[in-house]
Write a protein that holds these residues in place. Structure first.
Motif, PDB file in Angstrom:
ATOM      1  N   PRO A 187       9.050  66.053  50.506  1.00  0.00           N
ATOM      2  CA  PRO A 187       8.839  64.604  50.580  1.00  0.00           C
ATOM      3  C   PRO A 187       8.848  64.093  52.019  1.00  0.00           C
ATOM      4  CG  PRO A 187      11.103  65.048  49.973  1.00  0.00           C
ATOM      5  CD  PRO A 187      10.421  66.381  50.056  1.00  0.00           C
ATOM      6  N   THR A 188       7.896  64.588  52.797  1.00  0.00           N
ATOM      7  CA  THR A 188       7.747  64.227  54.203  1.00  0.00           C
ATOM      8  C   THR A 188       6.295  63.886  54.459  1.00  0.00           C
ATOM      9  OG1 THR A 188       9.437  65.887  54.749  1.00  0.00           O
ATOM     10  CG2 THR A 188       8.156  64.988  56.580  1.00  0.00           C
ATOM     11  N   PHE A 189       6.037  62.765  55.111  1.00  0.00           N
ATOM     12  CA  PHE A 189       4.655  62.479  55.490  1.00  0.00           C
ATOM     13  C   PHE A 189       4.589  62.041  56.943  1.00  0.00           C
ATOM     14  CE2 PHE A 189       6.088  58.370  53.739  1.00  0.00           C
ATOM     15  CZ  PHE A 189       5.609  57.443  54.666  1.00  0.00           C
ATOM     16  N   HIS A 198      10.726  61.016  56.183  1.00  0.00           N
ATOM     17  CA  HIS A 198      11.226  62.106  55.338  1.00  0.00           C
ATOM     18  C   HIS A 198      12.266  61.571  54.372  1.00  0.00           C
ATOM     19  CE1 HIS A 198      12.891  65.844  53.928  1.00  0.00           C
ATOM     20  NE2 HIS A 198      14.065  65.572  54.456  1.00  0.00           N
ATOM     21  N   LEU A 199      12.049  61.805  53.084  1.00  0.00           N
ATOM     22  CA  LEU A 199      13.052  61.489  52.068  1.00  0.00           C
ATOM     23  C   LEU A 199      14.076  62.615  52.056  1.00  0.00           C
ATOM     24  CD1 LEU A 199      14.193  59.936  49.616  1.00  0.00           C
ATOM     25  CD2 LEU A 199      12.541  61.176  48.195  1.00  0.00           C
ATOM     26  N   GLU A 227      14.640  59.482  56.629  1.00  0.00           N
ATOM     27  CA  GLU A 227      14.746  59.746  58.052  1.00  0.00           C
ATOM     28  C   GLU A 227      13.416  59.421  58.721  1.00  0.00           C
ATOM     29  OE1 GLU A 227      17.907  63.432  57.436  1.00  0.00           O
ATOM     30  OE2 GLU A 227      15.977  63.805  58.387  1.00  0.00           O
ATOM     31  N   LEU A 228      13.483  58.742  59.863  1.00  0.00           N
ATOM     32  CA  LEU A 228      12.300  58.276  60.582  1.00  0.00           C
ATOM     33  C   LEU A 228      12.154  59.038  61.890  1.00  0.00           C
ATOM     34  CD1 LEU A 228      12.918  54.433  60.123  1.00  0.00           C
ATOM     35  CD2 LEU A 228      11.721  56.002  58.569  1.00  0.00           C
ATOM     36  N   PHE A 229      10.915  59.384  62.227  1.00  0.00           N
ATOM     37  CA  PHE A 229      10.610  60.100  63.454  1.00  0.00           C
ATOM     38  C   PHE A 229       9.366  59.475  64.076  1.00  0.00           C
ATOM     39  CE2 PHE A 229      12.503  62.903  60.362  1.00  0.00           C
ATOM     40  CZ  PHE A 229      13.470  63.607  61.069  1.00  0.00           C
TER      41      PHE A 229
END
Length: 688
Positions: A187-189, A198-199, A227-229
């Motif tokens: 679950p990452t886009f 990212h979940l 989570e944010l990048f």
């Protein structure tokens, strides 16, 4: 109406300006969440950022294929909001419904209503913003316009509801699959704003990109962390994700120095290997998945799931340990096979039962048996530390590594039923997606116990967030033995490129494909094109498939054997370049096989290109993945010229139709590369 500042005087309220880099930003008609200068969420009364509900799921599993349905009851899509120092509370007429909190790069979304167990979060999207990720996606690199359920499972056979094969497999056991079914979801886009979300949960979830105004994530939880990048470009963003999930050790020299020949013919495998060697094949390993015995089923020749050298193994491979040592003296490694289940009619089952190593039924202390296709197996319960240690030592280390095996296929990991009882008391719906990661951890434990991390090699098809830190090599699973769009040769490219974006540096495939059912068998054309493709992957490994007697093999005819030998030499000749790329992967997190946009991010036309790739920065590979194709369009990105490997001709950047006869798949390199001389010598390796 949202509460005013004066209605919450006891809380420090932060009304931040438009230029804030990270934080909640109040607007006249709502609020935004910004991260690293990018708007991540937009909440407006007419379009709330979060909705919550209560689920009513119905889940059916048959042999690793799942039907997951839900009839959720909407509970709230709250429009009113109050902005505090590091959080926002969303409310409706019934009161507070959702809390959003941001600490560092971690966004927590929590439902405040009793009974809520469904979250829908609408992340902001920009017009025409490309989206990638989702783990190992086999059908689409760019995810725009589609929904992607995140649930590890069998990918299915056919994976295209318009085909007769897929429909027939659905009728025979929900086994047809679809464009989104995959062994390895995540679950990452990532988006073309060079933002990633990212979940950080293991629950069932859905990435939904059908609305161009929002990137929607649905999570079966009452609270979830995202989570944010962010970075200035895709290279840095991919590197951040690789750092987050963990980097693989560099591949051992032996694994990249030639082909691993897959044979499962008992002692005849050794005689057949000699024919490969006599034909001039560069052989790095012999892979015999049938080392522990076989069983015949209606699906085809299966393995006997009892991972030890016992009577069945001794009958099929007598003196195996001595044979392994003899091969090692010739510079050839022996590889085997294992998976995280034990057959109920095998020897190790009783040992596992006595040690309490199996998952149980919820209504009794009986072992939960899973039907794997005409035989039942116990699920080894890796939530129990003693069980992880037992399997790593008793099976993988003692039965395999201590006999001199250099690696194995660590198969499966997707079959955890949702109604088992686990030793740690965890909900199997939450444990299901984590299962491949636990399985990878057990394999990594075995290698570490013998000091063989980075030297011995296991490869997996199943995965989820965090498998990167444990599994040194992916393989693309069980493709059909054909050129079909959603289940054939081309899917291995999409799988490698998508998985590489979320931290998996190394991927490869069953050279020749695997699944042969209902008259679908290999052609000589497919075998030749797959050998061309496999030579330009970090590991080149053949497979005889599920019905070896019905299908062509590389040693079925002299011309096929010669073809495999030629491309094994090309693969071996590339080893210095692959070693360079492996070092780069370890240092930066970049995968070896890369989408074109990774190095050329300014060109939106490259965002969805998935039928060709960059092998490192200096080599471009455009394999033939359509039947009957003798020429194909090739995009040469950037500026300057690219040099054709086979003719030496230079072509300017742009799109060209390039001839692609057998033994000349379109491959180009940068003339100013430090490896230009190596690339220029590839025709000599092919002809040797």
């Amino acid at each position: 109406m949202r509460p005013s500042v004066n209605e919450a005087p006891e809380l420090a309220v932060r009304w931040t300006g438009v230029g804030v880099e990270t934080g909640f930003v109040a607007r006249e008609d709502g609020f935004d969440l910004r991260f690293a200068g990018r708007t991540v969420l937009r909440h407006r009364p007419a379009c709330p950022a979060v909705a919550i509900g209560r689920g009513d799921p119905a889940i059916t599993m048959f042999r690793g294929n799942y039907r997951i349905e839900d009839s959720p009851e909407p509970l709230a899509a709250p429009a009113d909001w109050a902005l505090y120092e590091d959080a926002v509370v969303l409310s409706d007429r019934a009161g507070p419904a959702v809390r959003l909190g941001l600490v560092g790069n971690r966004l927590t979304v929590a439902a405040l209503r009793p009974g809520a167990d469904r979250l829908t979060v609408r992340f902001a999207a920009e017009p025409d913003e490309a989206v990638w990720g989702g783990g190992e996606q086999m059908s689409y690199l760019a995810l725009n316009g589609r929904r992607f359920p995140i649930w590890t499972s069998e990918p299915g056979v056919g994976r295209d509801k318009s085909t007769a094969l897929t429909r027939r497999m659905d009728e025979e056991g929900m086994a047809g699959g679809d464009y989104w079914t995959t062994n390895y979801p995540q679950p990452t886009f990532l988006t073309a704003r060079w933002l990633a979300v990212h979940l950080a949960e293991a629950c069932y979830s859905v990435l939904d990109f059908t609305d161009p105004a929002h990137h929607v994530v649905e999570a079966w939880r009452s609270e979830a962390v995202f989570e944010l990048f962010a970075d200035t470009g895709p290279i840095g963003l991919v590197g951040q994700l690789s750092t987050r999930f963990g980097r693989q050790p560099e591949l051992p020299d032996w694994a990249i120095g030639g082909a691993i020949v897959g044979l499962k013919a008992g002692t005849d495998s050794f005689a057949r290997l000699e024919r490969f060697l006599a034909a001039g094949t560069a052989v790095s390993g012999l892979w015999c998945e049938d080392w522990a015995g076989i069983r015949e089923t209606s699906f085809g020749r299966r393995l006997f799931w009892d991972w030890h050298v016992g009577a069945r193994s001794a009958a099929r491979y007598p003196d195996l340990t001595a044979r392994i040592a003899a091969l090692r003296e010739r510079g050839i490694r022996f590889l085997a096979y294992a998976n995280p289940y034990l057959a109920a009619d095998g020897d190790l089952f009783a040992e596992g039962l006595a040690g309490g190593h199996f998952a149980l039924r919820q209504d009794s202390d009986e072992v939960y048996l899973v039907d794997f296709g005409e035989f039942d197996c116990g699920v080894v319960d890796f939530t129990r530390a003693e069980t992880r240690a037992w399997f790593a030592e008793r099976v993988l280390a003692r039965e395999m590594l201590d006999r001199g095996m250099a690696g194995w296929m660590a198969d499966f990991g997707e079959y955890l039923p949702t109604d088992v009882r686990l030793a740690d008391g965890s909900d199997p719906m939450e444990a299901h997606n984590r299962w491949p990661v636990l399985w990878a951890e057990v394999n990594a434990m075995a290698l570490a116990s013998r000091g063989l991390t980075g030297e011995a090699l296991f490869f997996m098809r199943a995965g989820y967030s965090g498998v990167q830190a444990q599994c040194p090599l992916l393989w693309a699973g069980d493709q059909s033995v054909d050129f079909t769009r959603h289940d054939g040769i081309g899917t291995v490219l999409t799988g490698a490129l998508s998985a590489g974006l979320v931290g998996n540096a190394y991927s490869h495939s069953d050279c020749g494909g695997y699944t042969s059912l209902h008259g679908n068998v290999r052609s000589a054309e497919l075998l030749r094109r797959w050998a061309e493709l496999a030579a330009f992957a970090p590991v080149m490994r053949s497979h005889e498939g599920n019905r070896p007697d019905d299908n062509l093999q590389y040693d079925s005819a002299p011309e096929l054997l010669a073809c495999f030998a030629r491309w094994s030499r090309v693969h071996a000749a590339l080893a210095p370049y692959v070693r360079h790329l492996a070092g780069e992967a370890r240092a930066t997190g970049l995968p070896l096989q890369r989408p074109l946009f990774l190095h050329y991010p300014a060109d939106p036309a490259l965002h969805a290109v998935q039928d060709q790739y960059l092998y490192g920065a200096d080599l471009l590979v455009a394999p033939v993945i359509e039947a009957g194709q003798t020429a194909r369009p090739v995009v040469l990105p950037g500026e300057g010229v690219w040099r054709h490997v086979w003719s030496g001709a230079d072509l300017a950047a742009g799109t060209h139709v390039v001839a692609a006869p057998f033994d000349q798949p379109p491959v180009f390199y940068r003339p100013d590369s430090a490896f230009a001389a190596l690339f220029a010598a590839l025709p000599e390796a092919l002809a040797a």
